[in-house]
Design a protein around this motif. Structure first.
Motif, mmCIF file in Angstrom:
data_model
loop_
_atom_site.group_PDB
_atom_site.id
_atom_site.type_symbol
_atom_site.label_atom_id
_atom_site.label_comp_id
_atom_site.label_asym_id
_atom_site.label_seq_id
_atom_site.Cartn_x
_atom_site.Cartn_y
_atom_site.Cartn_z
ATOM 1 N N GLY A 88 65.966 21.160 29.229
ATOM 2 C CA GLY A 88 66.821 20.169 29.854
ATOM 3 C C GLY A 88 68.223 20.085 29.299
ATOM 4 N N GLU A 89 68.554 20.921 28.321
ATOM 5 C CA GLU A 89 69.844 20.804 27.650
ATOM 6 C C GLU A 89 70.712 22.051 27.736
ATOM 7 O OE1 GLU A 89 68.845 19.758 23.671
ATOM 8 O OE2 GLU A 89 68.186 17.721 24.193
ATOM 9 N N CYS A 90 70.130 23.206 28.029
ATOM 10 C CA CYS A 90 70.896 24.455 28.025
ATOM 11 C C CYS A 90 71.708 24.584 29.321
ATOM 12 C CB CYS A 90 69.952 25.643 27.865
ATOM 13 S SG CYS A 90 68.919 25.974 29.317
ATOM 14 N N PRO A 91 72.646 25.541 29.383
ATOM 15 C CA PRO A 91 73.446 25.719 30.599
ATOM 16 C C PRO A 91 72.611 26.000 31.843
ATOM 17 C CG PRO A 91 74.454 26.890 28.763
ATOM 18 C CD PRO A 91 73.124 26.411 28.280
ATOM 19 N N VAL A 92 71.488 26.696 31.676
ATOM 20 C CA VAL A 92 70.629 26.991 32.831
ATOM 21 C C VAL A 92 70.041 25.702 33.398
ATOM 22 C CG1 VAL A 92 68.555 28.209 33.598
ATOM 23 C CG2 VAL A 92 70.094 29.298 31.961
ATOM 24 N N CYS A 93 69.511 24.855 32.532
ATOM 25 C CA CYS A 93 68.944 23.585 32.980
ATOM 26 C C CYS A 93 70.009 22.695 33.595
ATOM 27 C CB CYS A 93 68.272 22.868 31.819
ATOM 28 S SG CYS A 93 66.724 23.627 31.249
ATOM 29 N N LYS A 94 71.163 22.632 32.970
ATOM 30 C CA LYS A 94 72.229 21.768 33.475
ATOM 31 C C LYS A 94 72.770 22.248 34.813
ATOM 32 C CE LYS A 94 73.633 19.872 29.009
ATOM 33 N NZ LYS A 94 74.704 19.749 27.998
ATOM 34 N N ALA A 95 72.595 23.540 35.105
ATOM 35 C CA ALA A 95 73.014 24.081 36.401
ATOM 36 C C ALA A 95 71.972 23.825 37.482
ATOM 37 C CB ALA A 95 73.289 25.580 36.277
ATOM 38 N N GLY A 96 70.827 23.229 37.104
ATOM 39 C CA GLY A 96 69.809 22.908 38.086
ATOM 40 C C GLY A 96 68.751 23.965 38.258
ATOM 41 N N PHE A 97 68.598 24.871 37.283
ATOM 42 C CA PHE A 97 67.586 25.930 37.380
ATOM 43 C C PHE A 97 66.653 25.878 36.179
ATOM 44 C CE2 PHE A 97 70.987 27.395 40.130
ATOM 45 C CZ PHE A 97 70.286 27.829 41.244
ATOM 46 N N GLU A 98 66.118 24.682 35.914
ATOM 47 C CA GLU A 98 65.262 24.523 34.743
ATOM 48 C C GLU A 98 63.999 25.353 34.816
ATOM 49 O OE1 GLU A 98 64.167 20.999 37.458
ATOM 50 O OE2 GLU A 98 65.984 22.055 36.870
ATOM 51 N N SER A 99 63.629 25.811 36.011
ATOM 52 C CA SER A 99 62.457 26.679 36.133
ATOM 53 C C SER A 99 62.704 28.062 35.542
ATOM 54 C CB SER A 99 62.050 26.810 37.604
ATOM 55 O OG SER A 99 63.159 27.181 38.401
ATOM 56 N N SER A 100 63.957 28.365 35.225
ATOM 57 C CA SER A 100 64.301 29.636 34.576
ATOM 58 C C SER A 100 64.841 29.417 33.167
ATOM 59 C CB SER A 100 65.340 30.395 35.422
ATOM 60 O OG SER A 100 64.814 30.718 36.694
ATOM 61 N N CYS A 101 64.569 28.247 32.590
ATOM 62 C CA CYS A 101 65.057 27.901 31.250
ATOM 63 C C CYS A 101 64.602 28.941 30.227
ATOM 64 C CB CYS A 101 64.531 26.522 30.854
ATOM 65 S SG CYS A 101 64.892 26.055 29.138
ATOM 66 N N PRO A 102 65.533 29.518 29.467
ATOM 67 C CA PRO A 102 65.146 30.530 28.470
ATOM 68 C C PRO A 102 64.339 29.955 27.307
ATOM 69 C CG PRO A 102 67.479 30.023 28.280
ATOM 70 C CD PRO A 102 66.998 29.336 29.523
#
Length: 349
Positions: A88-102
């Motif tokens: 919920g904190e990385c750039p991926v999550c913040k861009a709305g793609f938390e299903s691909s969170c590293p």
């Protein structure tokens, strides 16, 4: 605690396993109220995976305990558990793609199976969706609708959003399982004027029409392509939702897309090939993947609000109910197409 365990091809069991405990400071322990069987579970049920592993990636329940760093929820809160967990904190999550969170992953593996009495949720702050209101007052219908928000409804919506369904569009939906049916509902939410559901099963056709389908096409392969092209004056659909994942479904979906359209694909791909040069010259896009559940439940079209207001009822896809002790029957019912989606009653709110 009781937990569903995969034993081998087409064999499930309910066994006693140790109740999960907090491991990290951002963990939460959930007492599962309802879980369910997913169409994607049938892939390993039919073809195999590592035996003696826990299963299930969809659940709603009550928070039992939380780690010291968890701020989003507290014991007693009623929550939706999305099938992906994320920081919920990385750039991926913040861009709305938390299903691909590293930093995240997916429920359904050893130690993180949702088809159980209790579940440990990693990265609770970036994963859980807290449901407002008094859950004890929720009807069975409301609980089923909320359970659908853990996967199939946001996944269907992800197909529609990825396909860029717009008001007035003609959309084609491949797949008449729970995700495909929720894709029909999502295309309607986004304003599609004409929604063509690809389905051969009368019960699923009826629910597709209830969810907003205007047309039903039963053909497959080249015959399906010809039928859709005929229905769209030879141009193809403005938006295509691929909710199956098979090679045939993907191939047909790409062929019925209008030049300049996007195929929103959420079906887990199996042996899929794409005519990249052909798609290039037709300006057809491919987009999609695992759905960012929390993003759609709380931020885009606020699916949770639509359910709580009674404006949509995605829980209609649950057409049979079972207990954990009946886990084999729950899988068999879906495998044999006796139900659209099996709901598992695990505990009371």
């Amino acid at each position: 605690m009781k937990s569903a365990i995969y034993k081998g091809i087409k064999t499930m069991a309910c066994e006693e396993h140790a109740k999960p405990t907090l491991i990290e400071t951002d963990d939460a322990i959930i007492r599962v109220v309802h879980a369910c069987v997913c169409g994607s579970d049938l892939w390993f049920f039919r073809d195999g995976r590592e035996a003696d592993t826990q299963t299930g990636h969809e659940a709603i329940g009550v928070v039992e305990s939380v780690g010291s760093d968890v701020t989003i929820a507290q014991p007693g809160d009623f929550v939706i558990v999305p099938f992906p967990y994320s920081c919920g904190e990385c750039p991926v999550c913040k861009a709305g793609f938390e299903s691909s969170c590293p930093h995240g992953g997916y429920f359904g593996g050893e130690g993180l199976g949702c088809q159980a009495e209790y579940l440990r949720v990693p990265h609770a702050n970036g994963t859980l969706v807290v449901v407002p209101g008094d859950a004890k007052s929720f009807s069975d219908e409301k609980l089923a609708d909320l359970l659908a928000l853990s996967d199939v409804m946001p996944t269907g919506y992800h197909a529609a959003a990825s396909a860029e369904v717009k008001p007035g569009d003609t959309a084609v939906v491949f797949g008449d399982g729970a995700v495909g049916l929720c894709g029909v509902l999502s295309a309607k939410i986004r304003g599609a004027k004409r929604i063509i559901a690809m389905s051969r099963h009368a019960d699923r056709q009826a629910l597709a029409r209830e969810f907003g389908a205007t047309d039903i096409v039963e053909e497959r392969g080249d015959e399906a392509v010809a039928r859709v092209m005929e229905m769209t004056d030879g141009y193809g659909a403005d938006a295509v939702l691929e909710c199956v994942g098979s090679a045939l479904s993907n191939d047909t979906a790409m062929k019925v897309a209008r030049c300049g359209a996007v195929v929103g694909r959420v079906g887990l791909p199996h042996d899929v090939e794409a005519d990249i040069p052909g798609l290039f010259y037709r300006n057809v896009g491919l987009r999609g993947g695992p759905a960012p559940v929390r993003h759609y439940d709380t931020e885009v079209d606020h699916l949770l609000d639509l359910v709580l207001k009674g404006e949509i009822h995605p829980g209609r896809v649950f057409t049979a109910e079972f207990t954990l002790d009946e886990i084999q029957a729950a899988y068999d019912a879906m495998d044999r197409r006796r139900t659209i989606k099996s709901l598992l009653r695990v505990s009371e709110v």
